[in-house]
Motif scaffolding. Structure first.
Motif, PDB file in Angstrom:
ATOM      1  N   MET A   1       0.839  -1.143  -0.028  1.00  0.00           N
ATOM      2  CA  MET A   1       0.028   0.121  -0.107  1.00  0.00           C
ATOM      3  C   MET A   1       0.799   1.371   0.045  1.00  0.00           C
ATOM      4  O   MET A   1       0.334   2.314  -0.349  1.00  0.00           O
ATOM      5  CB  MET A   1      -0.880   0.098   1.259  1.00  0.00           C
ATOM      6  N   ASN A   2       2.066   0.934   0.653  1.00  0.00           N
ATOM      7  CA  ASN A   2       2.862   2.280   0.708  1.00  0.00           C
ATOM      8  C   ASN A   2       3.478   2.691  -0.754  1.00  0.00           C
ATOM      9  O   ASN A   2       3.917   3.852  -0.881  1.00  0.00           O
ATOM     10  CB  ASN A   2       4.107   2.166   1.758  1.00  0.00           C
TER      11      ASN A   2
ATOM     12  N   LEU B   1       1.898   2.680  -3.475  1.00  0.00           N
ATOM     13  CA  LEU B   1       0.892   3.717  -4.055  1.00  0.00           C
ATOM     14  C   LEU B   1       1.079   5.257  -3.942  1.00  0.00           C
ATOM     15  O   LEU B   1       0.530   6.104  -4.787  1.00  0.00           O
ATOM     16  CB  LEU B   1      -0.510   3.668  -3.612  1.00  0.00           C
ATOM     17  N   VAL B   2       1.883   5.504  -2.795  1.00  0.00           N
ATOM     18  CA  VAL B   2       2.017   7.082  -2.410  1.00  0.00           C
ATOM     19  C   VAL B   2       3.131   7.489  -3.325  1.00  0.00           C
ATOM     20  O   VAL B   2       3.359   8.505  -3.648  1.00  0.00           O
ATOM     21  CB  VAL B   2       2.706   6.998  -0.836  1.00  0.00           C
ATOM     22  N   PHE B   3       4.021   6.606  -3.842  1.00  0.00           N
ATOM     23  CA  PHE B   3       4.859   6.616  -4.863  1.00  0.00           C
ATOM     24  C   PHE B   3       4.344   6.836  -6.261  1.00  0.00           C
ATOM     25  O   PHE B   3       4.726   7.667  -7.157  1.00  0.00           O
ATOM     26  CB  PHE B   3       6.136   6.080  -4.636  1.00  0.00           C
ATOM     27  N   LEU B   4       3.721   5.536  -6.702  1.00  0.00           N
ATOM     28  CA  LEU B   4       3.136   5.432  -8.027  1.00  0.00           C
ATOM     29  C   LEU B   4       2.197   6.405  -8.407  1.00  0.00           C
ATOM     30  O   LEU B   4       2.282   6.748  -9.650  1.00  0.00           O
ATOM     31  CB  LEU B   4       2.705   3.909  -7.969  1.00  0.00           C
ATOM     32  N   ILE B   5       1.311   6.964  -7.477  1.00  0.00           N
ATOM     33  CA  ILE B   5       0.154   7.994  -8.056  1.00  0.00           C
ATOM     34  C   ILE B   5       0.917   9.286  -8.379  1.00  0.00           C
ATOM     35  O   ILE B   5       0.452   9.660  -9.516  1.00  0.00           O
ATOM     36  CB  ILE B   5      -0.857   7.892  -7.083  1.00  0.00           C
ATOM     37  N   PRO B   6       1.877   9.673  -7.609  1.00  0.00           N
ATOM     38  CA  PRO B   6       2.284  10.940  -8.135  1.00  0.00           C
ATOM     39  C   PRO B   6       3.100  10.807  -9.300  1.00  0.00           C
ATOM     40  O   PRO B   6       3.190  11.834 -10.248  1.00  0.00           O
ATOM     41  CB  PRO B   6       3.148  11.657  -6.828  1.00  0.00           C
ATOM     42  N   VAL B   7       3.809   9.905  -9.319  1.00  0.00           N
ATOM     43  CA  VAL B   7       4.673   9.661 -10.688  1.00  0.00           C
ATOM     44  C   VAL B   7       3.935   9.464 -11.868  1.00  0.00           C
ATOM     45  O   VAL B   7       4.084  10.050 -12.815  1.00  0.00           O
ATOM     46  CB  VAL B   7       5.558   8.315 -10.368  1.00  0.00           C
TER      47      VAL B   7
END
Length: 52
Positions: free
Chosen positions: A1-2, A4-10
Motif C-alpha cells: 500500500m505504501n 501507491l504513495v510513490f506510484l500515483i504522483p509519478v
C-alpha cells in the motif's frame, strides 16, 4: 500500500508531461502538412476507389 504513495504522483507527473508535450506540439504547428496538401491537390490518384 505504501508503493501507491510513490506510484500515483509519478503517474500523474508523467500524464501531465505527456499532455504538455502534446499541447506544445499543437501550438508549434507540428501537425500542419502544408507540403502534403500542395501535392495532393495535383495528384490524379482517386482515393475513393481501391487500386486496380
Amino acid at each position: 500500500m505504501n508503493i501507491l504513495v510513490f506510484l500515483i504522483p509519478v503517474s500523474l507527473f508523467l500524464g501531465f508531461l505527456g499532455l504538455g508535450a502534446f499541447m506544445w506540439s499543437l501550438r508549434h504547428a507540428q501537425y500542419d502538412d502544408m507540403e502534403g496538401a500542395r501535392h495532393r491537390i495535383l495528384s490524379d490518384r482517386n482515393d475513393d476507389h481501391p487500386a486496380r
